[in-house]
Scaffold this active site. Structure first.
Site, mmCIF file in Angstrom:
data_model
loop_
_atom_site.group_PDB
_atom_site.id
_atom_site.type_symbol
_atom_site.label_atom_id
_atom_site.label_comp_id
_atom_site.label_asym_id
_atom_site.label_seq_id
_atom_site.Cartn_x
_atom_site.Cartn_y
_atom_site.Cartn_z
ATOM 1 N N GLY A 31 -18.694 -2.273 13.151
ATOM 2 C CA GLY A 31 -17.948 -3.307 12.434
ATOM 3 C C GLY A 31 -17.543 -4.447 13.367
ATOM 4 N N ALA A 32 -16.526 -5.235 12.911
ATOM 5 C CA ALA A 32 -16.114 -6.457 13.643
ATOM 6 C C ALA A 32 -17.356 -7.301 13.908
ATOM 7 C CB ALA A 32 -15.382 -6.110 14.938
ATOM 8 N N ALA A 35 -22.410 -12.848 15.065
ATOM 9 C CA ALA A 35 -23.786 -13.328 14.864
ATOM 10 C C ALA A 35 -24.830 -12.398 15.504
ATOM 11 C CB ALA A 35 -23.918 -14.739 15.417
ATOM 12 N N GLY A 36 -24.425 -11.642 16.536
ATOM 13 C CA GLY A 36 -25.362 -10.687 17.152
ATOM 14 C C GLY A 36 -25.752 -9.600 16.150
ATOM 15 N N HIS A 37 -24.752 -9.098 15.394
ATOM 16 C CA HIS A 37 -25.056 -8.087 14.367
ATOM 17 C C HIS A 37 -25.920 -8.684 13.255
ATOM 18 C CE1 HIS A 37 -21.111 -6.524 15.984
ATOM 19 N NE2 HIS A 37 -21.871 -5.455 16.094
ATOM 20 N N GLY A 147 -28.955 -3.668 19.570
ATOM 21 C CA GLY A 147 -28.973 -4.878 20.384
ATOM 22 C C GLY A 147 -29.260 -4.580 21.848
ATOM 23 N N GLU A 148 -29.993 -5.500 22.485
ATOM 24 C CA GLU A 148 -30.248 -5.370 23.927
ATOM 25 C C GLU A 148 -29.001 -5.672 24.747
ATOM 26 O OE1 GLU A 148 -33.602 -7.788 24.959
ATOM 27 O OE2 GLU A 148 -35.032 -6.353 24.123
#
Ligand code: PAF
Length: 271
Positions: A31-32, A35-37, A147-148
């Protein structure tokens, strides 16, 4: 976009899609969302017909002295962002759904889990591996995306999926950065205005090491600009995470974790 809480409900929805021959992607999150998610969701939508996003702040990957209690939570905001991004289903289980009374299993990954974060947060990857395995077994996706930004976590999850022969493709997605280079992270919300100003120096430091600067010099430079402590800043083999052997011709990765006030930032870059 549908919201489900239980494993049974999730499985019923996924089974319906499977009957229709659809390919399923899972994006595990705590959560939270930022833009990366949303970039992970975008990659999931390209990789499959249906995208499931899990939201679960996993207590077993936090040590008792870590930031579980103050970890940012905003389910309403997250649901709005995911609906906007085009996710098909959100699975937000309660802690008791994931860890019912009597739960007594923990997956211990070695290899890529041992150095770096493994030294400073020895409990962490056991909790991550256990919850990710359970998330995957509940959703049974064709592909799961990570994510990397958490590069070592990605390596640990790949190792676990390979070792346990989980029938899922683990796909890494490049880090999304602010204009000044700071990697997006839910923990950036903890930074004061002054800390936020200094934070991009971490990316600058690892980028310099990727171009050949001595890692000890780069770590020392971080201390002079306001970082309190550098847990590690090292060049590693991008696949095994063993110390990088110069001249090996193998892909490398510079990984770092450093403290700004009470906030621990991590970042990495390839070379
Ligand atoms: O990267 C994260 O947000 C978490 O570690 C994950 C993979 C969702 C497991 O709790």
């Amino acid at each position: 976009m549908e919201l489900v809480r239980t494993i049974n409900h999730l499985r019923a929805e996924v089974a319906r899609w499977r009957t229709d021959g659809q390919r399923i992607a899972l994006v595990p999150t705590m959560g939270a969302l930022h833009a990366g998610h949303i970039a992970l969701v975008g990659a999931a939508l390209s990789a499959a017909d249906k995208t499931v996003v899990s939201i679960f702040v996993n207590p077993t990957q936090f040590a008792p002295h870590e930031d579980l209690a103050r970890y940012p939570r905003d389910e309403g905001g997250d649901l709005a962002k995911l609906a906007g991004a085009g996710a098909h289903l959100v699975w937000a289980p309660a802690v008791t759904e994931m860890y019912p009374e009597g739960f007594a299993t923990r997956i211990a990954v070695e290899g890529a889990a041992l150095p770096l974060e493994g030294t400073f947060r020895p409990h962490h990857f056991g909790g991550v591996a256990t919850v990710v395995c359970k998330l995957i077994l509940a959703a049974m996706p064709d592909v799961a995306l990570f994510g990397e930004k958490d590069f070592q976590q990605l390596a640990v999850i790949r190792q676990m999926a390979r070792d346990l022969a989980l029938p899922v493709l683990i796909q890494g997605v490049p880090t999304v950065r602010e204009e000044d280079g700071l990697a997006l992270s839910s923990r950036n919300a903890y930074l004061s205005e002054d800390e936020r100003y200094v934070a991009p120096m971490l990316f600058k430091a690892i980028s310099e090491v990727a171009r050949g600067r001595d890692p000890r010099e780069a770590a020392a430079a971080l201390l002079t600009v306001g970082f309190g402590k550098v847990d590690y800043l090292e060049a590693r083999d991008a696949e095994t995470l063993a110390p990088y052997v110069p001249g090996s011709g193998r892909p490398g990765r510079v990984l770092a974790a450093a403290w700004l006030g009470k906030t621990r930032l991590i970042d990495n870059v390839g070379f």
